[in-house]
Design a protein around this motif. Structure first.
Motif: not given
Length: 211
Positions: A57-80
């Protein structure tokens, strides 16, 4: 848009959020489809599982945030754990939600993320407070560089308040609040409000006053 490796979780979250009158779930998918689906669907907010067997998921987060007009991303998990929290925030996450978040809280959190205000689940904030009491966090020392008014603004950011709400509490105009928030982020060396909120908790600002 919801990204999770478990179809049951995707459908459950889509049903919960779809019942909110002002939230439109434009799509759900597994991790391997995530970047392509973000490009296709152009969501405002992505809820992204942090641990998936097919892709990290962290790899995906980086790739999504690098997109043009990237959306906001909230991590959803059972781990804290702090490890995941710190990594996600460094990569540009706007929120960190646990999967057992109550439905109404989940909807409010998505709304907050969509405005750029960000959100942290209460258990995550509680863990941060426990870590601070156990020995603190060196990054919180940056809070000492703030003026009293800036500390007050930071405390409100830690509570998840928007600029409009902060202005109402401090009797300030929107432009003035925006300037204060910008100054706080710059002095703390962070890039978004959710990172500032983490420092507010680690510095104990949420316990200093009744907001």
């Amino acid at each position: 848009m919801i990204v999770d490796d478990e179809a049951l979780i995707r459908s459950g979250l889509a049903m919960i959020l779809g019942n909110a009158p002002d939230i439109d779930v434009v799509g759900t998918c597994s991790g391997v489809e995530a970047v392509a689906e973000v490009r296709r669907l152009l969501p405002d907010v992505v809820l992204l599982d942090i641990r998936m067997p097919d892709v990290d998921g962290l790899t995906l987060l980086r790739r999504i945030r690098e997109l043009p007009d990237a959306p906001y991303v909230a991590m959803l998990t059972t781990f804290d754990t702090d490890e995941y929290l710190d990594q996600a925030l460094r990569l540009g996450a706007s929120g960190f939600l646990l999967k057992d978040t109550e439905p109404d809280v989940l909807a409010r959190s998505v709304r907050a993320v969509s405005t750029g205000a960000g959100c942290l689940s209460t258990p995550v904030l509680r863990r941060l407070g426990q870590n601070r009491r156990a020995g603190g966090h060196p990054a919180a020392a940056a809070v000492d560089t703030l003026t009293e008014r800036e500390r007050q603004v930071l405390a409100f950011l830690g509570r998840g308040l928007s600029n409009v709400e902060i202005g109402a509490r401090m009797h300030l105009g929107a432009a003035t609040v925006k300037d204060y928030v910008s100054a706080v982020l710059t002095k703390l060396g962070v890039t978004n409000r959710i990172q500032a909120a983490v420092l507010a908790e680690r510095a104990g600002l949420l316990e200093e006053s009744e907001l």
